[in-house]
Write a protein that holds these residues in place. Structure first.
Motif, PDB file in Angstrom:
ATOM      1  N   MET A   1       0.848  -1.196   0.000  1.00 26.35           N
ATOM      2  CA  MET A   1       0.000   0.000   0.000  1.00 26.35           C
ATOM      3  C   MET A   1       0.882   1.244   0.000  1.00 26.35           C
ATOM      4  O   MET A   1       1.852   1.327   0.753  1.00 26.35           O
ATOM      5  CB  MET A   1      -0.911  -0.003   1.235  1.00 26.35           C
ATOM      6  N   TYR A   2       0.529   2.192  -0.837  1.00 24.01           N
ATOM      7  CA  TYR A   2       1.279   3.448  -0.959  1.00 24.01           C
ATOM      8  C   TYR A   2       0.467   4.547  -0.269  1.00 24.01           C
ATOM      9  O   TYR A   2      -0.634   4.896  -0.715  1.00 24.01           O
ATOM     10  CB  TYR A   2       1.486   3.755  -2.443  1.00 24.01           C
ATOM     11  N   ILE A   3       0.998   5.077   0.825  1.00 28.31           N
ATOM     12  CA  ILE A   3       0.274   6.063   1.628  1.00 28.31           C
ATOM     13  C   ILE A   3       0.649   7.474   1.211  1.00 28.31           C
ATOM     14  O   ILE A   3       1.823   7.863   1.286  1.00 28.31           O
ATOM     15  CB  ILE A   3       0.540   5.841   3.127  1.00 28.31           C
TER      16      ILE A   3
ATOM     17  N   GLU B   1      -1.909  10.103   1.993  1.00 28.34           N
ATOM     18  CA  GLU B   1      -2.851  10.960   2.709  1.00 28.34           C
ATOM     19  C   GLU B   1      -2.759  10.721   4.213  1.00 28.34           C
ATOM     20  O   GLU B   1      -2.466   9.616   4.667  1.00 28.34           O
ATOM     21  CB  GLU B   1      -4.282  10.683   2.245  1.00 28.34           C
ATOM     22  N   GLN B   2      -3.038  11.775   4.973  1.00 28.48           N
ATOM     23  CA  GLN B   2      -2.982  11.695   6.433  1.00 28.48           C
ATOM     24  C   GLN B   2      -3.947  10.640   6.975  1.00 28.48           C
ATOM     25  O   GLN B   2      -3.619   9.907   7.915  1.00 28.48           O
ATOM     26  CB  GLN B   2      -3.330  13.069   7.027  1.00 28.48           C
TER      27      GLN B   2
ATOM     28  N   GLN C   1      -4.929   7.874   5.574  1.00 34.52           N
ATOM     29  CA  GLN C   1      -4.353   6.543   5.362  1.00 34.52           C
ATOM     30  C   GLN C   1      -3.290   6.233   6.415  1.00 34.52           C
ATOM     31  O   GLN C   1      -3.203   5.110   6.926  1.00 34.52           O
ATOM     32  CB  GLN C   1      -3.729   6.451   3.972  1.00 34.52           C
ATOM     33  N   LEU C   2      -2.471   7.238   6.729  1.00 30.67           N
ATOM     34  CA  LEU C   2      -1.408   7.048   7.722  1.00 30.67           C
ATOM     35  C   LEU C   2      -2.004   6.722   9.079  1.00 30.67           C
ATOM     36  O   LEU C   2      -1.559   5.789   9.767  1.00 30.67           O
ATOM     37  CB  LEU C   2      -0.542   8.304   7.807  1.00 30.67           C
TER      38      LEU C   2
ATOM     39  N   GLU D   1      -4.869   5.438   9.773  1.00 36.43           N
ATOM     40  CA  GLU D   1      -5.478   4.104   9.747  1.00 36.43           C
ATOM     41  C   GLU D   1      -4.425   3.019   9.906  1.00 36.43           C
ATOM     42  O   GLU D   1      -4.635   2.028  10.623  1.00 36.43           O
ATOM     43  CB  GLU D   1      -6.252   3.915   8.435  1.00 36.43           C
ATOM     44  N   PHE D   2      -3.278   3.194   9.241  1.00 36.73           N
ATOM     45  CA  PHE D   2      -2.220   2.184   9.398  1.00 36.73           C
ATOM     46  C   PHE D   2      -1.675   2.196  10.825  1.00 36.73           C
ATOM     47  O   PHE D   2      -1.414   1.135  11.392  1.00 36.73           O
ATOM     48  CB  PHE D   2      -1.076   2.426   8.420  1.00 36.73           C
TER      49      PHE D   2
ATOM     50  N   VAL E   1       3.339  -1.016   4.121  1.00 40.74           N
ATOM     51  CA  VAL E   1       3.019   0.286   3.537  1.00 40.74           C
ATOM     52  C   VAL E   1       4.289   1.052   3.227  1.00 40.74           C
ATOM     53  O   VAL E   1       5.313   0.901   3.904  1.00 40.74           O
ATOM     54  CB  VAL E   1       2.132   1.139   4.476  1.00 40.74           C
TER      55      VAL E   1
ATOM     56  N   ILE F   1       5.212   5.008   2.911  1.00 39.87           N
ATOM     57  CA  ILE F   1       4.654   6.321   3.239  1.00 39.87           C
ATOM     58  C   ILE F   1       5.462   7.392   2.524  1.00 39.87           C
ATOM     59  O   ILE F   1       6.692   7.457   2.676  1.00 39.87           O
ATOM     60  CB  ILE F   1       4.687   6.562   4.763  1.00 39.87           C
TER      61      ILE F   1
ATOM     62  N   VAL G   1       2.374  13.255   2.388  1.00 45.52           N
ATOM     63  CA  VAL G   1       1.710  13.204   3.694  1.00 45.52           C
ATOM     64  C   VAL G   1       2.100  14.414   4.532  1.00 45.52           C
ATOM     65  O   VAL G   1       1.272  15.028   5.190  1.00 45.52           O
ATOM     66  CB  VAL G   1       2.045  11.895   4.435  1.00 45.52           C
TER      67      VAL G   1
END
Length: 382
Positions: free
Chosen positions: A1-3, A5-6, A8-9, A11-12, A50, A52, A57
């Motif tokens: 997964m390529y993060i 957005e904040q 997405q970060l 959530e991970f 992921v 990041i 971000v």
């Protein structure tokens, strides 16, 4: 997964806080800056990996709590540069950590085993090398680049569990505790400008008084490079600092007699370097720094070090550990010179494995000889 957005970060991070392990790796550039430029950070649990993108971000502060959560073991391979970067970016030191490169040396692998070799050994997976020289600062990143970056963390959990099981069977898992604690010591990652002179090339050519000047100039260079965020050698090279101190210049004209200095320094910087040099030279003698000037070719040390080397190699082979992780040349030289408190081989598991034996040899209680074609350590007078 390529993060990117904040959301997405975050959530991970929520997911990772439920895991007992977190694999960590970073991609960065440092060729044109003092501080490393973070270009990508890769993280993985058993279930998710992921990459990041810090350029998109922006705010990575959500990772800080994750890195200091002591319920989660952070997995690295060759951790020092990654931890240094995290410390600089987020102001925290990941803890606890497990460095697979360090651990591998206790399982008979080379002292600085590469990640690809380790993963082949532990997981039976051959990693691709196509993007090994990527410019990670360029955007957009390709799917191939992202996949390559994720490979650096995807296999770490499996390798960790495999290595941990082996170390537990050998009773060596706790041997790593001091090494990993040292990796988590913030003092390893804090810049001390007035200590930098010790690492200047050819610094041992200077007198004690000149060394005092080198300490001042090297500290000025370090602080200037940090402030301007450029490599220290772009301010002055090591060789230039040493030559300046040898000349002991009294004026800018004399300072500029050192090759390349007139091109490297603006006039105001030249004045500061000259002032630093004069300050160091004028310091009271009891404030002049000392260097350990014993070299690798010191005649009264090398024969004894070579003897100790043979014993260390023997014990490393018997124990199935990498020789270099057991004792370095400098360590053995410290023992011979009597600097026992400074020798890592006289601490923890290294002392038990070979350190005590080395001390007994130095004291003359044991001797090293060849018996039936085999190197043996025997009691003196046998």
């Amino acid at each position: 997964m390529y993060i990117v957005e904040q959301k997405q970060l975050k959530e991970f991070v929520s997911h990772a806080k439920t895991s007992s392990i977190l694999a960590v790796d970073t991609e960065f550039l440092r060729e044109k800056t003092y501080w490393p430029k973070l270009c990508l950070i890769q993280l993985a649990t058993d279930e998710m990996s992921v990459a990041i993108d810090p350029f998109r971000v922006g705010d990575l502060s959500a990772l800080a709590d994750l890195f200091v959560d002591e319920r989660i073991t952070k997995l690295f391979h060759a951790a020092h540069q990654d931890i240094e970067l995290i410390f600089h970016e987020l102001g925290v030191i990941p803890k606890p950590v497990f460095d697979t490169q360090v651990a591998a040396s206790l399982l008979g692998d080379a002292l600085q085993i590469g990640y690809g070799t380790l993963i082949m050994n532990e997981c039976g997976v051959k990693l691709k090398k196509a993007d090994s020289f990527t410019d990670w600062s360029r955007r957009p990143l390709t799917d191939s680049q992202i996949a390559y970056a994720l490979d650096d963390v995807v296999y770490l959990p499996r390798a960790y569990r495999s290595m941990r099981a082996k170390l537990e069977r050998l009773g060596r898992l706790s041997w790593l505790d001091p090494d990993f604690e040292e990796l988590c010591d913030p003092r390893r990652y804090k810049v001390e400008p007035f200590e930098r002179y010790k690492r200047l090339r050819r610094v041992n050519q200077l007198s004690h008084q000149q060394l005092s000047a080198a300490r001042e100039i090297a500290a000025w260079r370090e602080e200037t490079a940090m402030k301007r965020n450029i490599p220290r050698k772009w301010v002055l090279t090591d060789e230039q600092i040493v030559e300046i101190c040898k000349r002991e210049p009294a004026s800018i004209d004399e300072l500029f007699m050192v090759r390349g200095v007139s091109n490297a320094l603006r006039t105001d910087d030249a004045r500061k370097v000259l002032a630093a040099c004069k300050k160091g030279l004028a310091a009271p003698e009891d404030q002049w720094p000392e260097l350990n000037r014993g070299g690798k070719n010191e005649p009264n040390v090398d024969p004894q070090v070579d003897l100790l080397y043979s014993v260390v190699r023997l014990r490393a082979k018997e124990a199935g550990v990498a020789f270099g992780v057991l004792a370095s040349h400098d360590d053995l030289a410290k023992i011979v010179r009597g600097h026992l408190d400074e020798a890592d081989v006289l601490k923890g598991w290294r002392r038990r494995l070979v350190g005590e034996e080395l001390l007994s040899i130095v004291r003359g209680e044991l001797v090293v000889g060849i018996e039936d074609g085999v190197l043996r350590v025997m009691k003196a007078g046998r």
